[in-house]
Design a protein around this motif. Structure first.
Motif, PDB file in Angstrom:
ATOM      1  N   VAL A   1       0.865  -1.176   0.000  1.00  0.00           N
ATOM      2  CA  VAL A   1       0.000   0.000   0.000  1.00  0.00           C
ATOM      3  C   VAL A   1       0.905   1.229   0.000  1.00  0.00           C
ATOM      4  N   ILE A   2       0.683   2.108  -0.978  1.00  0.00           N
ATOM      5  CA  ILE A   2       1.513   3.303  -1.150  1.00  0.00           C
ATOM      6  C   ILE A   2       0.777   4.523  -0.611  1.00  0.00           C
ATOM      7  N   PHE A   3       1.479   5.284   0.220  1.00  0.00           N
ATOM      8  CA  PHE A   3       0.954   6.526   0.775  1.00  0.00           C
ATOM      9  C   PHE A   3       1.777   7.696   0.253  1.00  0.00           C
ATOM     10  N   ALA A   4       1.104   8.732  -0.241  1.00  0.00           N
ATOM     11  CA  ALA A   4       1.797   9.969  -0.620  1.00  0.00           C
ATOM     12  C   ALA A   4       2.192  10.686   0.658  1.00  0.00           C
ATOM     13  N   ALA A   5       3.469  11.077   0.750  1.00  0.00           N
ATOM     14  CA  ALA A   5       3.979  11.781   1.926  1.00  0.00           C
ATOM     15  C   ALA A   5       4.017  13.273   1.637  1.00  0.00           C
ATOM     16  N   ASP A   6       3.483  14.053   2.556  1.00  0.00           N
ATOM     17  CA  ASP A   6       3.446  15.508   2.402  1.00  0.00           C
ATOM     18  C   ASP A   6       4.325  16.134   3.487  1.00  0.00           C
ATOM     19  N   THR A   7       5.574  16.426   3.125  1.00  0.00           N
ATOM     20  CA  THR A   7       6.503  17.048   4.059  1.00  0.00           C
ATOM     21  C   THR A   7       7.575  17.798   3.285  1.00  0.00           C
ATOM     22  N   SER A   8       8.057  18.876   3.879  1.00  0.00           N
ATOM     23  CA  SER A   8       9.174  19.608   3.271  1.00  0.00           C
ATOM     24  C   SER A   8      10.497  19.202   3.919  1.00  0.00           C
ATOM     25  N   ALA A   9      10.427  18.327   4.930  1.00  0.00           N
ATOM     26  CA  ALA A   9      11.645  17.864   5.606  1.00  0.00           C
ATOM     27  C   ALA A   9      12.537  17.106   4.623  1.00  0.00           C
ATOM     28  N   GLU A  10      13.826  17.162   4.870  1.00  0.00           N
ATOM     29  CA  GLU A  10      14.778  16.473   3.997  1.00  0.00           C
ATOM     30  C   GLU A  10      15.023  15.051   4.489  1.00  0.00           C
ATOM     31  N   PRO A  11      14.824  14.062   3.607  1.00  0.00           N
ATOM     32  CA  PRO A  11      15.111  12.686   3.994  1.00  0.00           C
ATOM     33  C   PRO A  11      16.619  12.462   4.120  1.00  0.00           C
TER      34      PRO A  11
END
Length: 137
Positions: free
Chosen positions: A89-99
């Motif tokens: 199951v794929i979830f779109a991630a909404d963040t401006s943080a840097e991985p």
């Protein structure tokens, strides 16, 4: 063991998209690139697993409000016996943080359809679907 005895591997993963590319990772000692994610632990929801795996693999602190379910991929599991499927199951991630690469991950990659040859079956299907949705190149 017959194919019917092989249970599906339940996986939750994130799709972090920036500049028409999706974040993928290389696990230590592996040559293929994967979606950041992993198996769902007992008592954990899919969204909780996606948030935990994003923290463990790419250092992103996400909660359910930052994750939107996109779609599910069901395909042959990479490195498993024929007939063992992964239900991802794929979830779109909404963040401006840097991985950042964690202890579980050796490298981060910003992938497009040009990287399909490096993906196991589930990852390749995710990349194709994200492209079909117009989200990545």
């Amino acid at each position: 063991m017959t194919g019917s005895d092989l249970s599906n591997i339940e996986v939750a993963a994130i799709a972090l998209i920036r500049e028409r590319r999706v974040l993928m990772v290389t696990a230590r000692g592996r040559d293929v690139i994967f979606m950041p994610g992993g198996k769902v632990d007992a008592g954990e929801t899919l969204v909780q697993a996606a948030a935990r795996e994003s923290r463990e693999e790419v250092g992103l602190e996400l909660d359910a409000t930052q994750l939107t379910q996109l779609f599910t991929v069901l395909t042959q599991a990479h490195g498993e016996p024929e007939g063992r499927m992964v239900n991802m199951v794929i979830f779109a991630a909404d963040t401006s943080a840097e991985p950042v690469a964690s202890a579980e991950v050796s490298e981060l990659h910003w992938a497009t359809t040009a990287d399909l040859f490096r993906c196991p079956p589930a990852g390749a299907e995710v990349v194709k679907r994200l492209n079909a949705l117009g989200l990545i190149d």
